[in-house]
Design a protein around this motif. Structure first.
Motif, PDB file in Angstrom:
ATOM      1  N   ALA A   1      12.268  -0.505  -9.483  1.00 49.07           N
ATOM      2  CA  ALA A   1      11.560  -0.318 -10.751  1.00 49.07           C
ATOM      3  C   ALA A   1      10.087  -0.124 -10.445  1.00 49.07           C
TER       4      ALA A   1
ATOM      5  N   ASN B   1      -4.098 -14.559  -4.253  1.00 48.06           N
ATOM      6  CA  ASN B   1      -4.257 -13.183  -3.779  1.00 48.06           C
ATOM      7  C   ASN B   1      -5.422 -13.157  -2.811  1.00 48.06           C
ATOM      8  N   ARG B   2      -5.299 -12.300  -1.776  1.00 46.65           N
ATOM      9  CA  ARG B   2      -6.379 -12.183  -0.783  1.00 46.65           C
ATOM     10  C   ARG B   2      -7.698 -11.884  -1.483  1.00 46.65           C
ATOM     11  N   THR B   3      -7.662 -10.952  -2.420  1.00 47.92           N
ATOM     12  CA  THR B   3      -8.863 -10.619  -3.198  1.00 47.92           C
ATOM     13  C   THR B   3      -8.776 -11.385  -4.513  1.00 47.92           C
TER      14      THR B   3
ATOM     15  N   ALA C   1      -0.344  -4.129  -8.005  1.00 52.27           N
ATOM     16  CA  ALA C   1       0.239  -3.634  -9.253  1.00 52.27           C
ATOM     17  C   ALA C   1       1.544  -4.362  -9.564  1.00 52.27           C
ATOM     18  N   MET C   2       2.390  -4.556  -8.549  1.00 50.48           N
ATOM     19  CA  MET C   2       3.689  -5.169  -8.800  1.00 50.48           C
ATOM     20  C   MET C   2       3.584  -6.690  -8.967  1.00 50.48           C
TER      21      MET C   2
ATOM     22  N   ILE D   1       1.908  -6.064   0.438  1.00 51.64           N
ATOM     23  CA  ILE D   1       2.090  -4.656   0.799  1.00 51.64           C
ATOM     24  C   ILE D   1       3.222  -4.447   1.808  1.00 51.64           C
TER      25      ILE D   1
ATOM     26  N   LYS E   1      -8.843 -10.155  -8.444  1.00 49.47           N
ATOM     27  CA  LYS E   1      -7.726  -9.514  -9.151  1.00 49.47           C
ATOM     28  C   LYS E   1      -6.975 -10.484 -10.065  1.00 49.47           C
TER      29      LYS E   1
ATOM     30  N   ASN F   1       8.607  -4.850   0.040  1.00 49.13           N
ATOM     31  CA  ASN F   1       9.439  -3.832   0.689  1.00 49.13           C
ATOM     32  C   ASN F   1       9.386  -3.995   2.211  1.00 49.13           C
TER      33      ASN F   1
HETATM   34  P1  NDP Z   1      -0.572  -2.816  -4.137  1.00 47.51           P
HETATM   35  O1  NDP Z   1      -1.141  -1.902  -3.124  1.00 47.51           O
HETATM   36  O2  NDP Z   1      -0.970  -2.643  -5.556  1.00 47.51           O
HETATM   37  O3  NDP Z   1      -0.907  -4.331  -3.723  1.00 47.51           O
HETATM   38  C1  NDP Z   1      -0.774  -4.753  -2.393  1.00 47.51           C
HETATM   39  C2  NDP Z   1      -0.859  -6.256  -2.330  1.00 47.51           C
HETATM   40  O4  NDP Z   1      -0.740  -6.672  -0.965  1.00 47.51           O
HETATM   41  C3  NDP Z   1      -2.206  -6.806  -2.828  1.00 47.51           C
HETATM   42  O5  NDP Z   1      -1.994  -8.059  -3.415  1.00 47.51           O
HETATM   43  C4  NDP Z   1      -2.981  -6.935  -1.512  1.00 47.51           C
HETATM   44  O6  NDP Z   1      -4.030  -7.850  -1.559  1.00 47.51           O
HETATM   45  C5  NDP Z   1      -1.873  -7.462  -0.620  1.00 47.51           C
HETATM   46  N1  NDP Z   1      -2.166  -7.322   0.791  1.00 47.51           N
HETATM   47  C6  NDP Z   1      -2.289  -6.174   1.495  1.00 47.51           C
HETATM   48  N2  NDP Z   1      -2.530  -6.450   2.793  1.00 47.51           N
HETATM   49  C7  NDP Z   1      -2.573  -7.805   2.898  1.00 47.51           C
HETATM   50  C8  NDP Z   1      -2.763  -8.698   3.984  1.00 47.51           C
HETATM   51  N3  NDP Z   1      -2.954  -8.260   5.233  1.00 47.51           N
HETATM   52  N4  NDP Z   1      -2.732 -10.032   3.735  1.00 47.51           N
HETATM   53  C9  NDP Z   1      -2.516 -10.488   2.462  1.00 47.51           C
HETATM   54  N5  NDP Z   1      -2.328  -9.694   1.388  1.00 47.51           N
HETATM   55  C10 NDP Z   1      -2.339  -8.358   1.613  1.00 47.51           C
HETATM   56  O7  NDP Z   1       1.010  -2.734  -3.984  1.00 47.51           O
HETATM   57  P2  NDP Z   1       2.137  -3.093  -5.070  1.00 47.51           P
HETATM   58  O8  NDP Z   1       1.787  -4.355  -5.754  1.00 47.51           O
HETATM   59  O9  NDP Z   1       2.425  -1.883  -5.878  1.00 47.51           O
HETATM   60  O10 NDP Z   1       3.395  -3.306  -4.108  1.00 47.51           O
HETATM   61  C11 NDP Z   1       3.683  -4.574  -3.554  1.00 47.51           C
HETATM   62  C12 NDP Z   1       5.106  -4.532  -3.023  1.00 47.51           C
HETATM   63  O11 NDP Z   1       5.993  -4.211  -4.100  1.00 47.51           O
HETATM   64  C13 NDP Z   1       5.301  -3.468  -1.929  1.00 47.51           C
HETATM   65  O12 NDP Z   1       6.116  -3.961  -0.915  1.00 47.51           O
HETATM   66  C14 NDP Z   1       5.989  -2.337  -2.692  1.00 47.51           C
HETATM   67  O13 NDP Z   1       6.805  -1.522  -1.851  1.00 47.51           O
HETATM   68  C15 NDP Z   1       6.815  -3.127  -3.694  1.00 47.51           C
HETATM   69  N6  NDP Z   1       7.174  -2.288  -4.839  1.00 47.51           N
HETATM   70  C16 NDP Z   1       6.192  -1.666  -5.571  1.00 47.51           C
HETATM   71  C17 NDP Z   1       6.537  -0.788  -6.577  1.00 47.51           C
HETATM   72  C18 NDP Z   1       5.497  -0.076  -7.379  1.00 47.51           C
HETATM   73  O14 NDP Z   1       5.859   0.894  -8.076  1.00 47.51           O
HETATM   74  N7  NDP Z   1       4.227  -0.498  -7.358  1.00 47.51           N
HETATM   75  C19 NDP Z   1       7.963  -0.502  -6.874  1.00 47.51           C
HETATM   76  C20 NDP Z   1       8.901  -1.292  -6.123  1.00 47.51           C
HETATM   77  C21 NDP Z   1       8.505  -2.117  -5.114  1.00 47.51           C
HETATM   78  P3  NDP Z   1      -5.506  -7.365  -2.017  1.00 47.51           P
HETATM   79  O15 NDP Z   1      -5.462  -7.338  -3.505  1.00 47.51           O
HETATM   80  O16 NDP Z   1      -6.387  -8.394  -1.454  1.00 47.51           O
HETATM   81  O17 NDP Z   1      -5.726  -6.000  -1.418  1.00 47.51           O
END
Ligand code: NDP
Length: 288
Positions: free
Chosen positions: A121, A32-34, A12-13, A67, A37, A93
């Protein structure tokens, strides 16, 4: 200012971050791993890299938003040879130590700069001035080189050259937020348990002004903490623990878990045992 950026992570972010760069005319490369998206952003003009090294090689400015720190470490470890000359902005994070370790990983493999970011945010706010992004790591001078690029995402604040600093403040601010949310959830559950007709939205007309008033009191507490002088302003701990015990009893009577309230009672007991009955609640910081 750069004209190319690579964004690793399309949750999402990450998607919100990549979208803003694309909208601002950057040649935006995605990984992106997937891979699915990336479809809608690719349709709008982003490039998709099949591999992590390809994504790193496409731009000198690299944004990472995954993540957690482990995912970042695993991802970068599959492309260490491509880090040379890159400015890595990690907006994932994590803890201060994790940020410092990732900084070392990037810099020992030839990265030009590692800057850690804390995003204060939600995705929908990215690109507006209300989105505050805390940054640290590298020198202030080097931060100036990417400041304009990063300003696309929101209001950036550079904290210090310690890569861990942004995470420290990020986690501290989230800690404040979770405390607020915990209180809101308990208060709402208690009201709903005792009044059949009560609604969460109806309760807001009492809760929000009350909490706003209490937020105003934080400045008084902060001054007491900085001065180490907790002499009561009228609400001593010995009086406040009675109210907390009443919250616990009423919660139990109504079948509401008081899991989020118990910790403050424990701290108050510690403070009373230390002879702080005539001090304000700010004195609890001495027991954390
Ligand atoms: P999502 O759960 O929507 O996305 C997670 C992302 O991490 C995806 O791109 C996922 O890939 C990837 N991922 C997870 N595990 C792995 C792995 N082992 N190897 C490679 N890629 C991996 O989370 P957000 O985008 O919401 O959050 C991302 C960061 O932003 C976090 O650290 C969060 O704390 C921070 N953040 C988010 C906020 C929010 O409101 N959403 C606010 C402030 C900070 P795949 O698509 O393949 O699963």
């Amino acid at each position: 200012m750069s004209s190319k950026v690579s964004v690793l992570g399309l949750g999402a972010m990450g998607t919100a971050l990549a979208t803003k760069f694309l909208e601002n005319g950057y040649q935006t490369t995605l990984w992106n791993r997937t891979t699915e998206k990336a479809a809608s952003l690719v349709e709008r003009g982003c490039r998709l890299s099949a591999t992590i090294p390809d994504a790193l090689q496409a731009s000198d400015l690299i944004l990472i938003c995954l993540i957690d720190a482990q995912a970042v470490k695993e991802t970068l470890s599959r492309a260490l040879q491509s880090l040379a000359g890159k400015t890595v902005i990690n907006l994932t994070n994590g803890t201060p130590d994790q940020a410092r370790q990732l900084s070392e990983l990037v810099l020992t493999h030839g990265g030009t700069e590692y800057i850690h970011g804390g995003i204060m945010a939600v995705p929908a706010m990215i690109g507006s001035s209300e989105a505050v992004l805390l940054y640290s790591g590298g020198s202030q001078e080097n931060f100036r080189r990417v400041k304009k690029d990063l300003s696309i995402l929101g209001t950036g604040k550079f904290l210090s050259e310690d890569a861990g600093s942004a995470s420290l403040y990020d986690l501290a601010l989230l800690s404040g937020m979770y405390g607020l949310f915990s209180g809101f959830l308990h208060a709402t559950a208690l009201v709903r348990s005792g009044e059949k007709e009560a609604t969460a939205t109806g309760f807001m007309s009492l809760l929000v002004p009350w909490l706003s008033g209490m937020i105003g009191y934080l400045g008084v507490m902060a001054k007491q903490i900085d001065e180490g002088n907790y002499v009561t302003q009228g609400s001593n701990i010995a009086m406040q623990i009675v109210a907390v015990e009443n919250i616990l009893e009423a919660s139990e009577t109504n079948g509401v878990s008081a899991d989020v309230i118990h910790p403050i009672k424990s701290l108050m007991k510690l403070a009373l045992a230390a002879g702080r009955e005539n001090e304000d609640i700010s004195a609890l910081i001495e027991h954390l």
